[in-house]
Enzyme design. Structure first.
Site, PDB file in Angstrom:
ATOM      1  N   CYS A  60       3.572  -4.948   0.060  1.00 20.60           N
ATOM      2  CA  CYS A  60       2.973  -6.272  -0.100  1.00 20.60           C
ATOM      3  C   CYS A  60       3.565  -7.306   0.844  1.00 20.60           C
ATOM      4  O   CYS A  60       2.886  -8.242   1.255  1.00 20.60           O
ATOM      5  CB  CYS A  60       3.110  -6.736  -1.545  1.00 20.60           C
ATOM      6  SG  CYS A  60       4.810  -7.089  -2.069  1.00 20.60           S
ATOM      7  N   CYS A  63      11.387  -2.974  -6.758  1.00 25.34           N
ATOM      8  CA  CYS A  63      10.800  -4.160  -7.388  1.00 25.34           C
ATOM      9  C   CYS A  63      10.732  -3.982  -8.901  1.00 25.34           C
ATOM     10  O   CYS A  63      11.025  -4.906  -9.661  1.00 25.34           O
ATOM     11  CB  CYS A  63       9.407  -4.412  -6.815  1.00 25.34           C
ATOM     12  SG  CYS A  63       8.610  -5.917  -7.441  1.00 25.34           S
TER      13      CYS A  63
END
Length: 382
Positions: A208, A109
Site C-alpha cells: 500500500c 502491519c
C-alpha cells in the site's frame, strides 16, 4: 471448540475502505454487537499512496469506509497512526531489504499496527474486541483458551499473515468472514444487498505504501539510489551487473539482465543476496531447494511447543503447505523439511500449523540448501 462470541461486545471495526472489512463490520453489527468503525490513516501524505481502488490507505479509501459506516449505521472515526506505521512497517521494510532479506509488510502491519497499536488503544477506550475483514477463525476451547485456525474456505485463508498474534491478542480479535464458505463474488453480492458502495471495488494486492508499485524504485529512493554491483554464478564468476542488490529477491527469475546464457542454456534464478559486498548470486532452479531453516523472533498463538514436533508449514502468504519437523532451541526455531522447499528467503515468515490450527510464526534467518553439481563443496545456505 466454538467460535467466539455469543454475548454482545463493544467492537471496534477496522475499516480499510474495501469490501471485506465493510461486510465484516456489517455482520458484527447484525450479530448484535455495539460496533464503531475506524479507518487508520497510515500516511502523513495520503496522496502519495496509490489511488484507485486500493482498499487500504488512500484518502478515497477513508471516504469509502465512512460511507460504508453510514450505511451500516455505526459511528465512524479516522485515527492517525501514520508515525507508528512509518516506524514499524515502512522503515522495517526498507531495513530488511537493505540487509538482503525479503520482508512481509502486511504481516508486520498486523503485528505492530492492527493488533498492537490499534488494539491497545481500543482496550484503553473500553472496547472488547477489534474486528477486521481477514479470512481466519478464532475458536474458544472449554478451558477458556483461544486458538487461531484457518478460514473455512482455504482459497481465501489469511491465517498466514495473522500467525504473529498471541493468545492475549486473539482474546480480543474478531473475524466475521472466517467461518463462512462463501466465494468472493458472494461477499460482493452480500455487500450489494446491504447497499455498500464498495461491493464492486477491486481487491488490493500490492504494497500500500509504494505509490506506483515500483518496489525497486521505492527502495532506491531511500537507500541512496543506484549502487552498481556484480551478479555472479555459484562458482563466483561474474555474469552481469546490477544497480542495487536491494532490488532482488530470492527465487527471482525475471529482470536479471544477464548478458549471456548459462552453459546449459537453462534460466537462472537469484540464489543469494549479499548487501555487504553488493553481490547477487544466481544459479539453476534446483539450487533453490531448501532442506532446513532457522527462524528467530517466534510468536506463538497460545502455549509455545516443547520438544520436537511434526507440523505443516506455510512459507508465503499464498503458498501451499509442506510437512516439517520443528523444535525451539534457546529461542531459535529449527525447521527441517520432509521434502525440499523452493524459493525460501530470509526475512519471510514460516508459519507452523497443526491441522487447521495455527501454532505460531517466526522470521526466517538462515536456510540450508541441497547441494547441486554446480555448487562448490560446503557452500553454505543463507
Amino acid at each position: 471448540m466454538t467460535q467466539i462470541s455469543q454475548r454482545p461486545l463493544r467492537v471496534l471495526a477496522a475499516m480499510s475502505g474495501g469490501v471485506d472489512s465493510a461486510v465484516a463490520a456489517a455482520r458484527a453489527a447484525e450479530a448484535g454487537h455495539d460496533v464503531t468503525g475506524v479507518h487508520l490513516a497510515l500516511s502523513a501524505n495520503p496522496q502519495s499512496f496509490r489511488t484507485g481502488a486500493r482498499g487500504c490507505c488512500t484518502i478515497e479509501d477513508s471516504r469509502d469506509a465512512r460511507r460504508a459506516a453510514d450505511v451500516i449505521g455505526i459511528p465512524f472515526y479516522v485515527w492517525d497512526l501514520a508515525e507508528r506505521f512509518r516506524e514499524d512497517v515502512v522503515e522495517d521494510f526498507v531495513a530488511e531489504y537493505e540487509a538482503g532479506r525479503t520482508p512481509n509488510p502486511c504481516l508486520r502491519c498486523n503485528e505492530k499496527i492492527k493488533f498492537a497499536a490499534l488494539l491497545d488503544k481500543a482496550l484503553a477506550l473500553g472496547f472488547d474486541a477489534v474486528c477486521t475483514g481477514h479470512y481466519a477463525t478464532v475458536v474458544l476451547n472449554e478451558d477458556g483458551s483461544r486458538e487461531l485456525h484457518r478460514a473455512s474456505d482455504m482459497a481465501k485463508d489469511q491465517s498466514y499473515v495473522l500467525g504473529v498474534l498471541d493468545e492475549k491478542q486473539l482474546a480480543h480479535a474478531m473475524f466475521p468472514l472466517g467461518d463462512t464458505l462463501t466465494t468472493k463474488d458472494e461477499i460482493r453480492a452480500e455487500a450489494e444487498r446491504r447497499g455498500l458502495a464498495v461491493a464492486k471495488k477491486p481487491d488490493s494486492h500490492d504494497i500500500c505504501f509504494i505509490a506506483d508499485g515500483d518496489t525497486q524504485g521505492f527502495l532506491a529512493s531511500r537507500l541512496g539510489g543506484p549502487a552498481e554491483g556484480d551478479i555472479v554464478d555459484e562458482a563466483g564468476a561474474k555474469v552481469g551487473t546490477h544497480e542495487g542488490a536491494f532490488g532482488f529477491t530470492i527465487g527471482q527469475r525475471k529482470g536479471l539482465r544477464i548478458g549471456h546464457p548459462a552453459p546449459d542454456g537453462k534460466p537462472r534464478y537469484v540464489l543469494d543476496i549479499s548487501p555487504v559486498n553488493n553481490t547477487v548470486t544466481v544459479g539453476p532452479v534446483e539450487a533453490l531447494d531448501v532442506t532446513a531453516l532457522t527462524a528467530i523472533r517466534p510468536r506463538w498463538c497460545g502455549t509455545a511447543p516443547s520438544g520436537p514436533g511434526t507440523y505443516t508449514a506455510q512459507l508465503r502468504a499464498h503458498g501451499g503447505e509442506t510437512e516439517v519437523t520443528a523444535e525451539l532451541v534457546d529461542g531459535t526455531l529449527n525447521v527441517s523439511f520432509a521434502e525440499p522447499a523452493r524459493g525460501v528467503a530470509p526475512g519471510q515468515a514460516v508459519v507452523l500449523y497443526d491441522g487447521t490450527r495455527v501454532v505460531g510464526s517466526a522470521t526466517i534467518a538462515t536456510t540450508a540448501r541441497r547441494e547441486t553439481a554446480a555448487a562448490s563443496p560446503g557452500r553454505p545456505g543463507r
